[in-house]
Design a protein around this motif. Sequence first.
Motif, PDB file in Angstrom:
ATOM      1  N   UNK A   1     -32.982 -40.661  -2.418  1.00 17.33           N
ATOM      2  CA  UNK A   1     -31.727 -40.217  -1.816  1.00 17.33           C
ATOM      3  C   UNK A   1     -31.716 -40.481  -0.309  1.00 17.33           C
ATOM      4  N   UNK A   2     -32.856 -40.310   0.329  1.00 18.07           N
ATOM      5  CA  UNK A   2     -32.945 -40.568   1.772  1.00 18.07           C
ATOM      6  C   UNK A   2     -32.642 -42.034   2.067  1.00 18.07           C
ATOM      7  N   UNK A   3     -33.168 -42.913   1.229  1.00 15.92           N
ATOM      8  CA  UNK A   3     -32.920 -44.346   1.410  1.00 15.92           C
ATOM      9  C   UNK A   3     -31.446 -44.673   1.218  1.00 15.92           C
ATOM     10  N   UNK A   4     -30.843 -44.075   0.221  1.00 16.65           N
ATOM     11  CA  UNK A   4     -29.412 -44.293   0.002  1.00 16.65           C
ATOM     12  C   UNK A   4     -28.595 -43.850   1.217  1.00 16.65           C
TER      13      UNK A   4
ATOM     14  N   UNK B   1     -19.096 -42.727   2.441  1.00 19.71           N
ATOM     15  CA  UNK B   1     -18.901 -41.346   2.024  1.00 19.71           C
ATOM     16  C   UNK B   1     -20.224 -40.597   2.020  1.00 19.71           C
ATOM     17  N   UNK B   2     -20.210 -39.404   1.469  1.00 21.85           N
ATOM     18  CA  UNK B   2     -21.421 -38.587   1.408  1.00 21.85           C
ATOM     19  C   UNK B   2     -21.625 -38.090  -0.012  1.00 21.85           C
ATOM     20  N   UNK B   3     -22.781 -37.532  -0.264  1.00 23.31           N
ATOM     21  CA  UNK B   3     -23.123 -36.957  -1.556  1.00 23.31           C
ATOM     22  C   UNK B   3     -23.039 -35.443  -1.447  1.00 23.31           C
TER      23      UNK B   3
ATOM     24  N   UNK C   1     -25.879 -33.926   5.265  1.00 21.95           N
ATOM     25  CA  UNK C   1     -26.490 -34.398   4.023  1.00 21.95           C
ATOM     26  C   UNK C   1     -28.007 -34.308   4.082  1.00 21.95           C
ATOM     27  N   UNK C   2     -28.587 -34.582   5.261  1.00 21.40           N
ATOM     28  CA  UNK C   2     -30.043 -34.435   5.401  1.00 21.40           C
ATOM     29  C   UNK C   2     -30.453 -32.978   5.193  1.00 21.40           C
ATOM     30  N   UNK C   3     -29.650 -32.034   5.730  1.00 25.34           N
ATOM     31  CA  UNK C   3     -29.942 -30.620   5.535  1.00 25.34           C
ATOM     32  C   UNK C   3     -29.783 -30.230   4.073  1.00 25.34           C
ATOM     33  N   UNK C   4     -28.745 -30.761   3.414  1.00 23.86           N
ATOM     34  CA  UNK C   4     -28.535 -30.472   1.993  1.00 23.86           C
ATOM     35  C   UNK C   4     -29.668 -31.061   1.141  1.00 23.86           C
TER      36      UNK C   4
ATOM     37  N   UNK D   1     -24.729 -31.996  -6.045  1.00 25.43           N
ATOM     38  CA  UNK D   1     -25.260 -33.179  -6.725  1.00 25.43           C
ATOM     39  C   UNK D   1     -26.714 -33.422  -6.342  1.00 25.43           C
ATOM     40  N   UNK D   2     -27.026 -33.261  -5.071  1.00 26.53           N
ATOM     41  CA  UNK D   2     -28.410 -33.434  -4.614  1.00 26.53           C
ATOM     42  C   UNK D   2     -29.309 -32.375  -5.242  1.00 26.53           C
ATOM     43  N   UNK D   3     -28.823 -31.132  -5.304  1.00 28.50           N
ATOM     44  CA  UNK D   3     -29.618 -30.054  -5.908  1.00 28.50           C
ATOM     45  C   UNK D   3     -29.904 -30.360  -7.374  1.00 28.50           C
ATOM     46  N   UNK D   4     -28.880 -30.799  -8.101  1.00 29.80           N
ATOM     47  CA  UNK D   4     -29.068 -31.115  -9.518  1.00 29.80           C
ATOM     48  C   UNK D   4     -30.069 -32.249  -9.693  1.00 29.80           C
ATOM     49  N   UNK D   5     -29.965 -33.260  -8.841  1.00 29.18           N
ATOM     50  CA  UNK D   5     -30.849 -34.414  -8.966  1.00 29.18           C
ATOM     51  C   UNK D   5     -32.305 -34.043  -8.709  1.00 29.18           C
TER      52      UNK D   5
END
Length: 1005
Positions: free
Chosen positions: A153-156, A109-111, A177-180, A115-119
């Motif tokens: 996050x990149x590693x995940x 799946x993806x994130x 996801x990389x762009x996000x 969620x990425x912004x919050x993290x």
Amino acid sequence: MSLNRELISRGFTDLDKSSRFLAAAELRDISEDRLFAGLAHAANPDLALQSLVRLLAVHPALGELVRGEAADSEALFRLLGASEALAEFLMRHPEHSDVVRVRTSAEPGTVEAASLRSSLLESVGANAGDSNPVAAKTGEEAYRALRTRYRRHLTELAIRDLSAASPTDFLPLVGQELADLAAAALEAALAVTRAELAETYPAADIAAVRLAVIGMGKCGAGELNYISDVDVIYVIEADELGEDTAVRIGTGLASGISRAVTSAGREPGLWEVDANLRPEGKDGPLVRTLDSHLKYYARWAQTWEFQALLKARPIAGDPDLGAKYSAAVSDLVWTSSERDGFVESVQAMRRRVTENIPAHEVNRQIKLGAGGLRDVEFTVQLLQLVHGKVDESLRTRSTTSAISALSSAGYIGRRDAQEFDQSYRFLRVLEHRIQLVQMRRTHLMPEDEPSLKALAKSSASSLLENRPTAAALSEQWQQTKRLVRRLHESIFYRPLLNAAANLSADEVRLTPEAARARLAALGYVDPRGALRHIEALTSGISRRSALQRQLLPVLLDWLADGVDPDAGLLGFRRLSESLGETHWYLGMLRDSKAAAERLCHILSSSRFITDLLEVSPESTKWLGSDKELMPLPFEAQWQEIQSKMSRHPAPNEAMRLIRLIRRREILRIAIADSSGLLRQEEVGPALADADRAAVLGALNVAEAEVHAGEQALTDVVVVAMGRQGGREITYGSDADVMYVHRPRDGADPAAAQTQAERIVGQLRQLLQQPCTPPILAERVLEVDADLRPEGKQGPMVRSLESFREYYRRWSLVWESQALLRALPIAGDDGLAADFRRLIDPVRYEREVNDGDLREVRRLKARMESERLPRGADPSRHLKLGRGGLSDVEWLIQLLQLQHAREIPALRTTSSMEAMDAVEAHGLLPDDDVATLRSSWRLASRVRAANTVWGGKQSDLLPSSRRDLEAVARWCGYGPGKGTQLEEDYLRLTRRSRAIFERYFYGYGE
């Protein structure tokens, strides 16, 4: 089984190094079976083993993971075998090693972006719920926290990507996801910068500045790479502050974002934040208000800037301002195809596909090479811009979604779209996997066997148990490149054929309007006419029509590369109609890519050659053979002419055949020249040989005709003068000549003179009078004898003794100068040799006194004032203008008159050879000679290009942009370099004129 054989069977390649690492103390408690079971998941088992040992050294607890169930350690081994850079991240931050303690999924799946912004905001102590988040951390502490969280996050994501059953299916989600993730990093960097700026500006003022970060390029499109520059544009608004204050704060915010993401530190920077796509590029302000952006786009923006905005998307900062920006520029993007310069911009986009690729990288490029990612992206973006103006379903950013939209709307066939999409995804997966290894920007396929094997494994399905071979990957890549090139042509041009003639049941059905829009975008000025030509070429059931339907998608592409594709397509239609079902013509186009491409280049770039091909279409056969295109030497032409004269004794019939041979050889030379098979210094002599053969043939026919009714009383020689004598002519040049005769023994001098005049008159008539039937497209050889003694007032032909007496008693310095380029080209060899012995002292041994020097200077000044056409720009006249051909030649000829007595090398009729002698003997400084040579060569080449491009002679550097572009290409400049040619010519001739004035008139001495 020995250890080395075991390692080889499990995919290892560096046996010595891996053997040493297998003996490392860190692996003491791990069984060999468990270890090899885990390494079986690694794309590069050598790299995975080395990284594992280094990682265990800083985080021994991971040994439990390896010793446990194989499924527990799969994520670890997939990561370590694919990315040394991310393994090193875990070594720097063992506290994040929990990212590998996950069970992989073949359907990952993806994130979510939120969620990425919050993290990322949380990592710097900012509240994601605030409208203007401000970080609690600043400086190095904040930068390290932000970058570390980003890489976690990149590693995940990398683990999920490497575990996918179908990497190509998962690719669009990875890119998004990389762009996000990049957008989240910019958001956190902005929060940090707000906190840092509080030391300089009031917090209320900072909060009042609304800043939107607009993602461009792959980030804006949501298809980012693992490592890539992130292209951005910054927009600000601050209703409560003065504009100057708002811009200063906005600039501080934008600069701070880049600093937080990119600057050097304990945790390395992430990637470059590139704001060069902003209005005015590097020279423009870093931030602008929305109103300032729109004013710039309305008044100053170039077409390519609107095309770049195709990918624009708000990614960080104030979302409302970002949305306003997107809405405001949308119409500009989708109407850009109506703007002046759109075609030129498209052509520039096409050139950027393969431009500036270093030679050693051409065959390794995944992105820029033929059949690479840029081919796909160019095709898709151009189709969007052409058809998205009226079809809003095409207004999407990512390449994969755009391919789907184009197919759904019927602009691309379903099968073509599927193959295009899969090819693009495959190439992007290769690009991702190559970048993952060291997290470096690269688009080059590896060359060594171990790297190719690792790439084959990492880009394959996670469910594949066997290791793909390097050879299999290389073959798949080559097939993909060929497919992409074919699809580019098929997708772009084949639907035009359908629109023109309703040729197939393919689901692609362009309306006439859509087909015309597509042709117009490619540079066809008259799309309606182009569609008529396509219909005429492809309609019907003949073999020719069927083959044309196969060929035209490719040929239309090549024609569009020329300066005048409309003329090229018309010429191709006429040529094809005249050759009909000729088997060799259709076969050559089908089987010889070089011949077909040459033909398209010629037809769309040269009216001169096209006209000649249309009346002698059989010459098209030469295009498939470099050998056939090499100019025939004079001896071969003369032998052929003698054969024609022997079989066709009638003067008019023989002369027509002689002139046809000349026309044929001029065409052969022009095609060879356009194909890059001849150097500039080879073209003039080849054309001079064709003229010489024709003049010699005409002289023989004239003598035979005159002698048929009376006794032969005299021998005649034709002496070439000017550029013809120097063998430095160009297409369509006249022949400046003199005629000399010598009565035969016992002949009455007066009768011999009369006979010589009849022979010369008949020669001129044979060369210039219309033939029956006419010779179509012939460049008639105009013969001009004005350089003879006494000019137009003197007799047309003189005896050798008359020349001797004239030069002894009356010769002027200008006549000595004219004789510098005298070269006998036809007639009695003995008389020709005697004439040269007569004139050599006149031209090479004359003592040039002060009076002669004044006379030469006076004549040159008079020429400049009287012969330059009224209204002509002196800086653009190739022959008589500033620093042009005349300036260079008169200066060199003056030096020949002054020094040929002592320097035999100056005794030449060639300007280039004379310049070489001037340089070799130090008569002028080397730098000045180099300038004169370059100026003369460029002016000569432009003069030839004028004729070749337009079919008419012109001695002016073109002013029209289109004409200048065509001339520039003939002169060896690349597409779009017309302005550079103009600048080079004006600069060179300006310097050449200064040199001329210094040494010819003595200015500055």
